[in-house]
Enzyme design. Structure first.
Site, PDB file in Angstrom:
ATOM      1  N   THR A  29       9.053   0.233  -5.159  1.00  0.00           N
ATOM      2  CA  THR A  29       9.048   0.443  -3.814  1.00  0.00           C
ATOM      3  C   THR A  29       7.788   0.119  -3.122  1.00  0.00           C
ATOM      4  O   THR A  29       7.898   0.132  -1.776  1.00  0.00           O
ATOM      5  CB  THR A  29       9.139   2.075  -3.594  1.00  0.00           C
ATOM      6  N   ASP A 166      -0.628  -0.448  -7.807  1.00  0.00           N
ATOM      7  CA  ASP A 166      -1.565  -0.594  -9.201  1.00  0.00           C
ATOM      8  C   ASP A 166      -3.069  -0.392  -8.803  1.00  0.00           C
ATOM      9  O   ASP A 166      -3.727   0.330  -9.555  1.00  0.00           O
ATOM     10  CB  ASP A 166      -1.222  -1.651  -9.917  1.00  0.00           C
TER      11      ASP A 166
END
Length: 375
Positions: A29, A166
């Site tokens: 997403t 991340d």
């Protein structure tokens, strides 16, 4: 042990750490301007560093081949560095491209973040370099700014068109909390997640199936999502409301429909998980994890036999829910498990892998840890 002093002949100026991550929910997403909910792992990349004034960047890793990689800053460009060294080199190159007056350094790394496991070992390495350089050269950059620079390094230098989750997780997560991140405006909220208090554990199952997101599959998925948003006249798939999904699917070519269905449903799952966590119902997110795995398997098609076996076996053995985490094509599965069933579920997955002829998985319980920091 080859410590910094042994490798470089002098003491470092400091030591820094940046963690890997698991994503509770919100997969694929982030490059669709959507929502994600990661936690930082206790596993981290440790970086020790010392400035240099001769335009040279030297890199050594305890996980490498024992050799020092030596690079000249004025020769850095995308495609010029191979292997693990391209990640730290990318961050230094990106800082310089952004106009920051930074020089070289001697950098020493050690990591216990499993590589190729979908736990963001590369982002942890990038963020460790970012926080080290931020301090060494007095850049004064905030954690989100460093995360964006690390993402740009991976996009432009390494060549992986990853979203920002991340790096934001590695830089910005807080101990004891999950990070609710809106990847469009980078708005964030720390959501307390007291697993022990709820009598639960988060089991991470590293299937040991290696993946490489630079192989083009990840880029194809992202391009498909962007194409779908363009055909629908939307800035990003995040802007497609759930109640408009069916009508929108009818306007798209067949190959793009599953991608859109996953992204819209996954954003909704993040919101459902947040409502449950805010209400103190941590166990309630179990079925959301399982639904997320089915969507990644059937619609996004980034699962594989090993991750499917791990998720299915964990649920059959008593886990409240389980799903693949990370970009896919291998990597890790997370399972939400009652504390007294942790070993039972881990043993069941290990036995299932043996029965299928797969290499034994690595399993461990994860607790939400702190983001990147100076040690």
């Amino acid at each position: 042990m080859n410590d910094f002093q042994t490798v470089y002949g002098a003491a470092p100026e400091g030591a820094w750490a940046a963690p890997g991550r698991v994503n509770l929910i919100g997969e694929h997403t982030d490059y669709n301007d959507g929502f994600v909910l990661p936690i930082a792992l206790p596993h981290h990349v440790r970086a020790e560093a010392r400035r240099r004034d001769d335009g040279v960047l030297r890199l050594w890793s305890a996980q490498g081949d024992g050799e020092v990689v030596e690079l000249r800053l004025d020769g850095l460009a995308p495609g010029t560095v191979a292997g693990w060294a391209k990640y730290p080199a990318a961050v230094v190159w990106t800082l310089r491209q952004a106009g920051h007056r930074v020089g070289g350094a001697d950098l020493w790394f050690d990591s216990d973040v499993p590589t190729g496991a979908g736990l963001s070992s590369s982002a942890a390495l990038e963020c460790a370099v970012g926080v080290a350089y931020n301090d060494l050269y007095g850049l004064g950059l905030s954690a989100p700014e460093l995360a964006l620079l690390a993402q740009k390094a991976e996009n432009d230098f390494v060549g992986v068109p990853c979203g920002v989750m991340d790096q934001m997780a590695s830089m910005c997560c807080a101990e004891g909390s999950a990070l609710l991140l809106d990847t469009r405006d980078l708005g964030q909220r720390q959501v307390p997640i007291d697993l022990a208090g709820a009598g639960l554990r988060l089991l991470v199952i590293d299937t040991r199936v290696k993946h490489d997101l630079a192989d083009g599959a990840y880029a194809e998925l992202r391009a498909g999502c962007e194409r779908a948003a363009e055909l629908l006249g939307l800035p990003a798939l995040r802007d497609l409301p759930a109640d408009g999904l069916d009508a929108a699917l009818g306007r798209l070519p067949a190959e793009l429909r599953p991608l859109v269905r996953h992204v819209v449903a996954e954003d909704r799952r993040v919101q459902q998980a947040i409502r449950l966590l805010d209400a103190g119902d941590l166990a309630g997110i179990g079925p959301i994890l399982t639904a997320g795995h089915a969507s990644l398997r059937d619609d996004y098609r980034v699962s594989c036999p090993e991750t499917d076996l791990a998720a299915d076996t964990a649920v059959a053995a008593g886990a409240l829910g389980a799903r693949m985490t990370g970009g896919g094509f291998g990597g890790s599965v997370i399972a939400l498990v009652a504390a007294d069933l942790l070993d039972t579920v881990a043993d069941a997955v290990t036995a299932a892998f043996a029965g299928a002829g797969y290499a034994a998985p690595r399993t461990f319980a994860a607790t939400p840890a702190a983001g990147a920091r100076r040690l």
